[in-house]
Write an enzyme that holds these catalytic residues in place. Structure first.
Site, PDB file in Angstrom:
ATOM      1  N   GLU A   7      38.373  38.311  36.961  1.00 41.08           N
ATOM      2  CA  GLU A   7      38.325  39.020  37.085  1.00 41.08           C
ATOM      3  C   GLU A   7      38.015  39.557  38.937  1.00 41.08           C
ATOM      4  O   GLU A   7      37.270  39.092  39.083  1.00 41.08           O
ATOM      5  CB  GLU A   7      37.204  40.322  36.435  1.00 41.08           C
ATOM      6  CG  GLU A   7      37.514  41.697  35.877  1.00 41.08           C
ATOM      7  CD  GLU A   7      36.321  41.654  35.315  1.00 41.08           C
ATOM      8  OE1 GLU A   7      35.648  41.485  35.255  1.00 41.08           O
ATOM      9  OE2 GLU A   7      35.873  43.429  35.612  1.00 41.08           O
ATOM     10  N   ASP A  26      29.709  51.261  38.332  1.00 37.64           N
ATOM     11  CA  ASP A  26      28.935  50.109  38.989  1.00 37.64           C
ATOM     12  C   ASP A  26      27.576  50.525  39.409  1.00 37.64           C
ATOM     13  O   ASP A  26      27.508  51.321  40.121  1.00 37.64           O
ATOM     14  CB  ASP A  26      30.327  49.538  40.273  1.00 37.64           C
ATOM     15  CG  ASP A  26      31.701  48.490  39.540  1.00 37.64           C
ATOM     16  OD1 ASP A  26      30.801  48.554  38.305  1.00 37.64           O
ATOM     17  OD2 ASP A  26      32.174  49.290  39.759  1.00 37.64           O
TER      18      ASP A  26
HETATM   19  O1  LIG Z   1      28.263  42.905  36.712  1.00 41.67           O
HETATM   20  P1  LIG Z   1      27.534  42.527  35.462  1.00 41.67           P
HETATM   21  O2  LIG Z   1      26.549  42.993  34.940  1.00 41.67           O
HETATM   22  O3  LIG Z   1      27.761  41.206  35.069  1.00 41.67           O
HETATM   23  O4  LIG Z   1      29.850  43.569  34.662  1.00 41.67           O
HETATM   24  C1  LIG Z   1      30.231  43.022  34.805  1.00 41.67           C
HETATM   25  C2  LIG Z   1      30.808  43.270  35.878  1.00 41.67           C
HETATM   26  O5  LIG Z   1      30.834  43.401  36.857  1.00 41.67           O
HETATM   27  C3  LIG Z   1      32.863  43.352  35.536  1.00 41.67           C
HETATM   28  O6  LIG Z   1      33.405  42.713  34.269  1.00 41.67           O
HETATM   29  C4  LIG Z   1      32.588  44.941  36.079  1.00 41.67           C
HETATM   30  C5  LIG Z   1      32.663  45.619  36.938  1.00 41.67           C
HETATM   31  N1  LIG Z   1      33.139  46.969  37.525  1.00 41.67           N
HETATM   32  C6  LIG Z   1      33.132  47.357  36.344  1.00 41.67           C
HETATM   33  C7  LIG Z   1      33.125  48.167  35.849  1.00 41.67           C
HETATM   34  C8  LIG Z   1      33.510  48.941  34.573  1.00 41.67           C
HETATM   35  C9  LIG Z   1      33.947  47.568  33.696  1.00 41.67           C
HETATM   36  C10 LIG Z   1      33.598  47.042  33.447  1.00 41.67           C
HETATM   37  C11 LIG Z   1      33.297  45.823  35.112  1.00 41.67           C
END
Ligand SMILES: O=P(O)(O)OC[C@@H](O)[C@@H](O)c1c[nH]c2ccccc12
Length: 253
Positions: free
Chosen positions: A47, A58
């Site tokens: 991703e 975020d």
């Molecule tokens: O950072 P984490 O807590 O591991 O979560 C995944 C995430 O970073 C990634 O999938 C993502 C980054 N920005 C987002 C905004 C919405 C949904 C998902 C995301």
């Protein structure tokens, strides 16, 4: 079935690392290298976040990574130009807020994606009811999956509606909050994930706050796999590539 879903269904355990586009000492010139590192370690798909000045979903780790990338002039246009030159061994997924896409032009955006390895899209600020802004133009990019997010507060009827529209994988958001939040998961989470998985043939992957091997073991029991963002973004920034490789390898064996 679209490429992303077909590919994910072949994996024993799905592990999707998230990286911020251009957050590399070499900026976007380092993107191919990072993709190769993650894919070789065993990532199922990757991703890639588009830097944005107002990333409402975020937490600080990804917000800071986005600001570093913006300071390196990483725009959506620049990212797409770089992606056109990259042959990724695994499908790529773009995570972006709607604003940059809207400014770039939805139709043009989707049509450029067909010239890249991008097979999925996550646009967290566009709810199901507004997804026609994107899906209306998908005829130009038929192999792109628009990923549905299910949160902890999503009721069962809406979950059914979301999975009916799901393709690629279903993104199960494991906490009420922003990314990178390592608070304790709720006790009812496993049951919620089991229920959600039972609603659909599409793989369910769990993200938000996943940062320890024990989280991965836990979620692999009740879902198809995990998405890991902030931990990977932080480790790559701190040049702990070996730790990233080790985490992916141990999570996918
Ligand atoms: O950072 P984490 O807590 O591991 O979560 C995944 C995430 O970073 C990634 O999938 C993502 C980054 N920005 C987002 C905004 C919405 C949904 C998902 C995301």
């Amino acid at each position: 079935m679209k490429t992303l879903e077909k590919h994910l269904k072949k994996q024993k355990k799905i592990f999707i690392p998230y990286i911020m586009a251009g957050d590399h000492v070499k900026g976007l010139d380092g993107l191919a290298e990072t993709i190769e590192l993650l894919a070789n370690a065993g990532a199922s798909a990757i991703e890639i976040g588009v830097p944005f000045s107002d990333p409402v979903a975020d937490g600080p780790v990804i917000e800071q990574a986005g600001l570093r990338a913006l300071a390196k002039n990483v725009t959506l246009t620049a990212l797409l130009n770089t992606l056109k030159t990259i042959k990724s061994p695994v499908p790529l997924i773009i995570m972006t807020y709607m604003n940059p896409v809207y400014q770039y032009g939805v139709e043009k955006f989707l049509s450029v994606l067909t010239e890249t390895a991008v097979k999925g899209l996550i646009v967290p600020d566009v709810p199901l009811e507004a997804q026609y802004f994107i899906t209306d133009h998908l005829t130009k990019a038929q192999d792109i999956c628009l990923i549905q997010l299910v949160s902890l507060t999503t009721g069962i009827e809406r979950q059914k509606m979301l999975v009916k529209n799901a393709e690629g994988f279903v993104y199960a958001v494991a906490i009420n909050g922003v990314t990178g939040n390592e608070q304790d998961y709720s006790e009812t989470l496993d049951e919620h994930l089991r229920q959600l998985s039972a609603l659909t043939e599409v793989p369910v992957c769990v993200g938000f706050g996943v940062s320890h091997p024990s989280d991965v073991t836990r979620f692999n029991k009740v879902a198809s796999g995990v998405i890991v963002g902030s931990k990977i973004v932080r480790d790559l920034y701190e040049k702990k590539d070996a730790a990233v490789v080790e985490f992916i390898q141990s999570s996918t064996k």
